[in-house]
Design a protein around this motif. Sequence first.
Motif, PDB file in Angstrom:
ATOM      1  N   TYR A 225       0.731  12.111   0.582  1.00 23.29           N
ATOM      2  CA  TYR A 225       0.620  13.287   1.433  1.00 23.29           C
ATOM      3  C   TYR A 225       0.726  14.526   0.544  1.00 23.29           C
ATOM      4  CZ  TYR A 225       1.617   9.847   5.027  1.00 23.29           C
ATOM      5  OH  TYR A 225       1.573   8.735   5.825  1.00 23.29           O
TER       6      TYR A 225
ATOM      7  N   ALA B 143       0.843  -1.200   0.000  1.00 26.06           N
ATOM      8  CA  ALA B 143       0.000   0.000   0.000  1.00 26.06           C
ATOM      9  C   ALA B 143       0.875   1.245   0.000  1.00 26.06           C
ATOM     10  CB  ALA B 143      -0.903  -0.003   1.219  1.00 26.06           C
ATOM     11  N   ILE B 144       0.421   2.240  -0.721  1.00 28.67           N
ATOM     12  CA  ILE B 144       1.151   3.503  -0.831  1.00 28.67           C
ATOM     13  C   ILE B 144       0.274   4.620  -0.272  1.00 28.67           C
ATOM     14  CG2 ILE B 144       2.217   5.146  -2.418  1.00 28.67           C
ATOM     15  CD1 ILE B 144       3.697   2.497  -2.350  1.00 28.67           C
ATOM     16  N   ASN B 145       0.836   5.392   0.625  1.00 25.58           N
ATOM     17  CA  ASN B 145       0.149   6.574   1.153  1.00 25.58           C
ATOM     18  C   ASN B 145       0.617   7.799   0.407  1.00 25.58           C
ATOM     19  OD1 ASN B 145      -1.185   5.138   3.193  1.00 25.58           O
ATOM     20  ND2 ASN B 145       0.583   5.288   4.544  1.00 25.58           N
TER      21      ASN B 145
ATOM     22  N   GLU C  72       4.605   7.444  -0.071  1.00 23.74           N
ATOM     23  CA  GLU C  72       5.347   6.703   0.949  1.00 23.74           C
ATOM     24  C   GLU C  72       4.753   5.309   1.093  1.00 23.74           C
ATOM     25  OE1 GLU C  72       5.118   7.482   5.460  1.00 23.74           O
ATOM     26  OE2 GLU C  72       6.726   8.763   4.719  1.00 23.74           O
ATOM     27  N   GLU C  73       5.614   4.322   1.174  1.00 24.11           N
ATOM     28  CA  GLU C  73       5.167   2.954   1.354  1.00 24.11           C
ATOM     29  C   GLU C  73       4.805   2.734   2.826  1.00 24.11           C
ATOM     30  OE1 GLU C  73       6.863  -1.529   0.509  1.00 24.11           O
ATOM     31  OE2 GLU C  73       8.059   0.193  -0.041  1.00 24.11           O
ATOM     32  N   GLU C  74       3.715   1.985   3.052  1.00 23.41           N
ATOM     33  CA  GLU C  74       3.294   1.703   4.434  1.00 23.41           C
ATOM     34  C   GLU C  74       4.243   0.742   5.100  1.00 23.41           C
ATOM     35  OE1 GLU C  74      -0.695   0.360   4.978  1.00 23.41           O
ATOM     36  OE2 GLU C  74      -1.515   2.258   4.391  1.00 23.41           O
TER      37      GLU C  74
END
Length: 73
Positions: free
Chosen positions: A6, A2-4, A71-73
């Motif tokens: 921001y 999963a990628i977050n 950002e990668e989780e």
Amino acid sequence: MAINEYKYESKMKLEFDGGMDGDKQITKSKTYGNIKPDTDNEKFYQAAGSISGLQSLPLLKVKRIEEIELEEE
């Protein structure tokens, strides 16, 4: 994986009609920073219209530039 994402900020880029050079369109642009990333598109466009009304050249385009960190989780 999963990628977050921001969102940091948005920028407003206004492109204006600078006339013609033979058969080529001349554009001039101004970019404004530090715009809140959660501003909705309608308010963003209204602000662009208000700013462009203060310029001497006619407005051609309104662009929104988003700065996003992934950002990668």
